[in-house]
Design an enzyme around this catalytic site. Structure first.
Site, PDB file in Angstrom:
ATOM      1  N   GLU A 168       0.831  -1.205   0.000  1.00  0.00           N
ATOM      2  CA  GLU A 168       0.000   0.000   0.000  1.00  0.00           C
ATOM      3  C   GLU A 168       0.867   1.258   0.000  1.00  0.00           C
ATOM      4  OE1 GLU A 168      -4.312  -1.184   1.738  1.00  0.00           O
ATOM      5  OE2 GLU A 168      -2.819  -0.643   3.255  1.00  0.00           O
ATOM      6  N   GLN A 313     -10.065  -5.024  10.996  1.00  0.00           N
ATOM      7  CA  GLN A 313     -11.370  -5.666  11.148  1.00  0.00           C
ATOM      8  C   GLN A 313     -11.354  -6.725  12.240  1.00  0.00           C
ATOM      9  OE1 GLN A 313     -12.920  -8.320   8.060  1.00  0.00           O
ATOM     10  NE2 GLN A 313     -10.936  -8.281   7.003  1.00  0.00           N
TER      11      GLN A 313
END
Length: 391
Positions: A168, A313
């Site tokens: 990323e 998450q």
């Protein structure tokens, strides 16, 4: 009698835990104190964007008071320096001592340097907003200095590690460097981005088809991959590789691994060799049942007996589950075992492009994948009752 609940850390796990606990328990059941070194919550999954100037650091900073102002949760700004589970005490940096009946440890992880000489001293890391701001300022300084110094190592950027965080970051680099070069009047062809990974390929363990898509996209934007080549030493301005090669660079960013928080290791809670606390099916420490451990500093095993990778998450799911467990500790009733529901994994590749796998089989790439990643961020913000501020 009112119980005292202390939550250490206001990251994804700690903040959700505080909100969920207060949802189930009123102030006559328990007092809740959340301790955090900053007075804000950080959206650390987006640090790579602010590190290269693509997003304002203010947009990743959510004031705790804004989220918790009407929840009857005490916010204590402080740095934890010691846990004493036997005495049920937490010591803060200012010599303040907190006592508790039930403790939630959500202090996050620390960077794992694997004993590589010079890496800790000479590499940037990306685990907080302050670190992201420091990296951004350094990158801008490199471009500003080049027209004056003409040192090629100023325009050579090295990212160590090709997991999700590393990929990323190089994606954001690839999209931001043309703008930075133009602003500084530097020819773009002089700028180099290296991604160095010890494993045979990038994104180890991820879907091969999606990995190929990511690699092709990033290579097309100038990223140079060096896989199967561990970093063995870092000196000022120089990266040594196991192959015997070296890379001259003023900028190395290390994203190659994390380990549990050392405070947890030193507390006497049982941990694994990577410093993660061992917990039972209810997220309680295996040797201190009045201590819950959440997020990156907890060891959670999947059905194959392997640790789940640390993700946002997973952390907020642990926080939500812990809120219910604390309710049962105080009000009674049976606890259901914690079972993560991992909806998928998405890695951004820069501005408006990503790869991802949703559920067990649905694969997505490009703008659609980026939409799913944005949607997951908004879902989380909705859960904590917040929204993005302006970029």
């Amino acid at each position: 009698m009112e119980k005292r609940i202390v939550i250490l850390g206001a990251g994804y796990a700690g903040l959700v835990c505080a909100l969920q606990t207060r949802k189930y328990l009123n102030s006559s059941d328990a007092s809740i104190t959340i301790v955090n070194k900053h007075n804000y919550h950080q959206l650390i999954t987006l640090l790579h964007e602010t590190a290269v100037g693509a997003r304002s650091d203010r947009s990743l900073r959510i004031p705790l008071q804004k989220v918790l102002h009407d929840k009857n949760v005490e916010i204590k700004k402080g740095t934890v320096v010691k846990l004493d589970p036997d005495a049920k005490q937490v010591k803060l940096e200012n010599d303040e001592t907190l006592t508790y009946d039930l403790l939630v440890v959500a202090l996050g992880s620390e960077t794992e340097y694997f004993g590589i000489p010079g890496l800790k001293e000479h590499a940037f890391t990306l685990k907080s907003l302050n670190q992201a701001r420091l990296l951004r300022a350094h990158i801008e300084s490199c471009f500003a200095r080049y027209p004056l110094e003409h040192k090629r190592e100023l325009l050579r950027f090295v990212v160590g590690g090709a997991g999700f965080s590393g990929i990323e970051l190089v994606g954001e680099f690839a999209d931001a460097l043309p703008r930075l070069a133009a602003e500084a009047g530097v020819p773009l062809e002089l700028v180099e981005i290296y991604n160095v990974e010890a494993a045979p390929g990038i994104l180890p363990g991820f879907d091969p088809e999606l990995v190929k898509t990511a690699e092709e996209s990033l290579k097309a934007r100038g990223v140079r991959f060096m896989t199967g080549v561990p970093i063995t030493q870092v000196e000022p301005g120089l990266v040594h590789l196991k192959s015997g090669d070296t890379i001259e660079s003023e900028t190395i960013v290390w994203t190659g691994g994390v380990r549990g928080n050392q405070i947890v290791v030193d507390s006497g809670l049982e941990t694994d060799p990577r410093g993660r606390a061992k917990v039972d099916e209810h997220l309680q420490s295996v040797n201190h049942e009045d201590v819950y451990v959440l997020g990156d500093c907890a060891l959670i095993l999947n059905e194959q007996g392997r640790p789940y990778p640390p993700t946002a998450q997973l952390a907020w799911q642990m926080g939500a589950a812990c809120g219910k467990f604390l309710y049962h500790d105080i009000r009674g009733g049976l606890k259901e075992d914690f079972k993560p529901n991992i909806a998928g994994a998405i890695a951004s590749l820069g501005r408006k492009e990503a790869i991802g796998k949703i559920g067990k089989s649905f694969k997505t790439t490009g703008k659609m994948a980026y939409f799913f990643k944005d949607a997951s961020n908004y879902r989380y913000l909705n859960k904590i009752g917040s929204v993005f501020t302006n970029r």
